[in-house]
Scaffold this motif. Structure first.
Motif, PDB file in Angstrom:
ATOM      1  N   ALA A 103      66.768  22.578  47.445  1.00 20.53           N
ATOM      2  CA  ALA A 103      67.603  23.605  46.821  1.00 20.53           C
ATOM      3  C   ALA A 103      67.849  23.286  45.351  1.00 20.53           C
ATOM      4  O   ALA A 103      67.771  24.164  44.484  1.00 20.53           O
ATOM      5  CB  ALA A 103      68.925  23.723  47.570  1.00 20.53           C
ATOM      6  N   LEU A 104      68.141  22.010  45.056  1.00 17.57           N
ATOM      7  CA  LEU A 104      68.357  21.602  43.663  1.00 17.57           C
ATOM      8  C   LEU A 104      67.078  21.774  42.854  1.00 17.57           C
ATOM      9  O   LEU A 104      67.100  22.279  41.720  1.00 17.57           O
ATOM     10  CB  LEU A 104      68.822  20.152  43.624  1.00 17.57           C
ATOM     11  N   GLY A 105      65.946  21.361  43.430  1.00 22.09           N
ATOM     12  CA  GLY A 105      64.676  21.477  42.719  1.00 22.09           C
ATOM     13  C   GLY A 105      64.300  22.913  42.423  1.00 22.09           C
ATOM     14  O   GLY A 105      63.760  23.215  41.352  1.00 22.09           O
ATOM     15  N   ALA A 106      64.590  23.813  43.354  1.00 27.71           N
ATOM     16  CA  ALA A 106      64.290  25.226  43.124  1.00 27.71           C
ATOM     17  C   ALA A 106      65.108  25.786  41.971  1.00 27.71           C
ATOM     18  O   ALA A 106      64.604  26.550  41.145  1.00 27.71           O
ATOM     19  CB  ALA A 106      64.556  26.022  44.400  1.00 27.71           C
ATOM     20  N   ALA A 107      66.386  25.398  41.899  1.00 24.21           N
ATOM     21  CA  ALA A 107      67.246  25.871  40.807  1.00 24.21           C
ATOM     22  C   ALA A 107      66.754  25.354  39.458  1.00 24.21           C
ATOM     23  O   ALA A 107      66.666  26.097  38.474  1.00 24.21           O
ATOM     24  CB  ALA A 107      68.688  25.435  41.056  1.00 24.21           C
ATOM     25  N   VAL A 108      66.425  24.075  39.405  1.00 23.63           N
ATOM     26  CA  VAL A 108      65.924  23.480  38.156  1.00 23.63           C
ATOM     27  C   VAL A 108      64.587  24.103  37.778  1.00 23.63           C
ATOM     28  O   VAL A 108      64.316  24.385  36.603  1.00 23.63           O
ATOM     29  CB  VAL A 108      65.797  21.949  38.299  1.00 23.63           C
ATOM     30  N   SER A 109      63.734  24.346  38.776  1.00 22.46           N
ATOM     31  CA  SER A 109      62.440  24.958  38.505  1.00 22.46           C
ATOM     32  C   SER A 109      62.599  26.342  37.899  1.00 22.46           C
ATOM     33  O   SER A 109      61.857  26.726  36.983  1.00 22.46           O
ATOM     34  CB  SER A 109      61.622  25.037  39.794  1.00 22.46           C
ATOM     35  N   GLY A 110      63.571  27.120  38.412  1.00 21.52           N
ATOM     36  CA  GLY A 110      63.820  28.436  37.836  1.00 21.52           C
ATOM     37  C   GLY A 110      64.226  28.348  36.379  1.00 21.52           C
ATOM     38  O   GLY A 110      63.782  29.141  35.541  1.00 21.52           O
ATOM     39  N   TRP A 111      65.071  27.366  36.058  1.00 20.57           N
ATOM     40  CA  TRP A 111      65.495  27.161  34.663  1.00 20.57           C
ATOM     41  C   TRP A 111      64.309  26.766  33.790  1.00 20.57           C
ATOM     42  O   TRP A 111      64.154  27.262  32.674  1.00 20.57           O
ATOM     43  CB  TRP A 111      66.572  26.079  34.624  1.00 20.57           C
ATOM     44  N   LEU A 112      63.453  25.896  34.303  1.00 25.80           N
ATOM     45  CA  LEU A 112      62.280  25.457  33.539  1.00 25.80           C
ATOM     46  C   LEU A 112      61.268  26.587  33.363  1.00 25.80           C
ATOM     47  O   LEU A 112      60.613  26.680  32.314  1.00 25.80           O
ATOM     48  CB  LEU A 112      61.612  24.274  34.245  1.00 25.80           C
ATOM     49  N   THR A 113      61.143  27.447  34.364  1.00 26.04           N
ATOM     50  CA  THR A 113      60.163  28.529  34.301  1.00 26.04           C
ATOM     51  C   THR A 113      60.476  29.500  33.170  1.00 26.04           C
ATOM     52  O   THR A 113      59.568  30.114  32.595  1.00 26.04           O
ATOM     53  CB  THR A 113      60.115  29.280  35.645  1.00 26.04           C
ATOM     54  N   ASP A 114      61.764  29.650  32.834  1.00 26.17           N
ATOM     55  CA  ASP A 114      62.143  30.516  31.712  1.00 26.17           C
ATOM     56  C   ASP A 114      61.768  29.913  30.364  1.00 26.17           C
ATOM     57  O   ASP A 114      61.788  30.618  29.353  1.00 26.17           O
ATOM     58  CB  ASP A 114      63.653  30.779  31.739  1.00 26.17           C
ATOM     59  N   ARG A 115      61.431  28.621  30.343  1.00 29.94           N
ATOM     60  CA  ARG A 115      61.250  27.912  29.076  1.00 29.94           C
ATOM     61  C   ARG A 115      59.860  27.330  28.862  1.00 29.94           C
ATOM     62  O   ARG A 115      59.492  27.007  27.737  1.00 29.94           O
ATOM     63  CB  ARG A 115      62.290  26.782  28.971  1.00 29.94           C
ATOM     64  N   PHE A 116      59.094  27.175  29.936  1.00 31.24           N
ATOM     65  CA  PHE A 116      57.782  26.555  29.814  1.00 31.24           C
ATOM     66  C   PHE A 116      56.723  27.390  30.542  1.00 31.24           C
ATOM     67  O   PHE A 116      57.044  28.278  31.337  1.00 31.24           O
ATOM     68  CB  PHE A 116      57.806  25.130  30.390  1.00 31.24           C
TER      69      PHE A 116
END
Length: 425
Positions: free
Chosen positions: A292-305
């Motif tokens: 769950a934590l990884g999915a949230a962080v991945s969503g944040w990273l996807t907006d930037r990279f």
């Protein structure tokens, strides 16, 4: 006679009529998703008990989990069309009744094919109706404000079902046997089905209230008649592009190297190294927490990279963790195994936001449907891994070769991610 006229003035969303009703509907929907999610990890707890009681091959037992995952995946793209036609409440309540029936029939089965039909087909069909499609329809109809928050909470509900119930089920199976645990889950599904039938409503207009954050009552839309046809049409069009097959291929590997092998084979793998089933289930729950934590962080990273670079990174890390797994498994939970659970968990569901982003950029408005079909490929890979992993254990007497092969496929997925085309031209 003096007539008192009540003047209306804007009021905060929290004080408008229907506000509490929207949150009640969201809570009931979450309960339904939790109940369905609790059934996803049970096959992993049943492999060893059924093997010991009936002397069935592990591959035959795992076949039920494979069929379940496949039906789950291929039901989801059509669930929205069914809900549009028959109503969300009817479909959700009916899905939970189907799940409960499958579980109750499993408790009285006498042959492996019955496990495949009851757990694989019936529960697979029922749980396939209570996925993100169900969550998206609830939030889309009942919420104007806080839609992202509610979507996120409902998305996590399936994992919550796994996290909450898995250690309890493992303890129950170990202490009381597998039948009482399965029957208890069936009764829970029946109870939630009754709650859904009583409290869930298809649309705010059905009870004469606006959606949460809305200013006025919105008319209920007429039942859609072409949703299922569009679902198939989008698949046909997308299948003519190489990008679709790259996304689907990556998700086949993703499914095989996550819930396909872990949810159905993790407990017997750990048991073979001398680990108690409850401890193994707790490690699987820890993976779920960090997923769950990884999915949230991945969503944040996807907006930037670049999503392609993120996917390549995630699959590479997963390859390394799977390769290292045989070296960290032991009879007790060691720090090295905890590290594995944390790192593997962080990249477990992290592939989803980048794939959604790639589908939206490449296919525009059809992106969500394309992702739905890619998710079906995910479940196809998961089903294959659940069956082939257990079969390989029967043939070779160990899972070591399975981890090596899955690690290699993750490397293939990492390289594939770099070749995906993002533009629509």
């Amino acid at each position: 006679m003096v007539q008192h006229v009540q003047t209306s003035s804007p009021s905060p969303p929290g004080s408008r009529p229907g506000t509490r009703r929207a949150w009640v509907v969201a809570a009931v929907a979450g309960a339904a998703i939790v109940a369905a999610g609790a059934f996803t990890t049970v096959p992993g707890l049943l492999i060893s008990p059924l093997h010991q009681q009936y002397a069935w091959d592990r591959g035959h037992i795992a076949l039920a989990a494979s069929v379940n995952m496949i039906f789950f995946g291929f039901t989801a793209p059509f669930a929205a069309a069914l809900m549009e036609r028959a109503g969300i409440r009817r479909v959700a309540a009916g899905a939970l009744l189907l799940i409960a029936a499958g579980a109750l029939l499993t408790s009285v089965m006498a042959a492996p094919w019955q496990l495949v039909v009851y757990w694989g087909v019936l529960i697979g069909l029922g749980s396939g109706c209570l996925t993100m499609t169900f969550a998206a329809m609830i939030t889309g109809r009942w919420f104007v404000r806080r839609r992202g928050l509610v979507t996120g909470v409902l998305s996590a509900s399936s994992h919550l079902g796994q996290l909450v119930f898995l250690p309890l089920l493992a303890w129950s199976v170990d202490r009381f046997g597998w039948r009482p645990s399965v029957v208890t889950l069936a009764l829970a599904a029946l109870a939630v089905s009754a709650v859904v039938a009583l409290l869930l409503r298809d649309h705010p207009a059905d009870v004469g209230v606006p959606p949460y954050g809305g200013e006025r009552v919105v008319a209920r839309p007429a039942p859609a008649t072409g949703a299922a046809c569009r679902t198939v049409t989008v698949l046909i069009d997308a299948a003519r592009t190489g990008t679709f097959w790259l996304l689907a291929g990556m998700f086949v590997i993703c499914g095989a190297t996550t819930n396909g092998i872990m949810w159905s084979n993790w407990v017997p793998v750990a048991h073979e190294h001398g680990m108690h089933a409850t401890a193994a289930a707790s490690m699987l729950s820890l993976i779920g927490v960090f997923s769950a934590l990884g999915a949230a962080v991945s969503g944040w990273l996807t907006d930037r990279f670049d999503p392609r670079h993120l996917l390549a990174c995630f699959f590479t890390v997963r390859a390394l963790t799977l390769l290292a797994l045989p070296m960290v498994l032991s009879a007790t939970v060691q720090p090295s195994l905890v590290v594995f659970a944390v790192v593997y968990g962080l990249v477990d569901v992290a592939t989803v936001p980048p794939v959604i982003a790639l589908a939206q950029r490449r296919y525009g408005d059809d992106g969500p449907i394309v992702f739905g079909w890619a998710n079906s490929a995910h479940q196809l890979g998961a089903g294959a891994a659940a069956f082939l992993g257990a079969t390989a254990r029967d043939l070779f007497g160990t899972y070591d070769a399975v981890w090596a092969v899955l690690s290699a496929t993750c490397v293939v997925a990492a390289l594939t991610a770099l070749t995906v085309r993002m533009s629509r031209g």
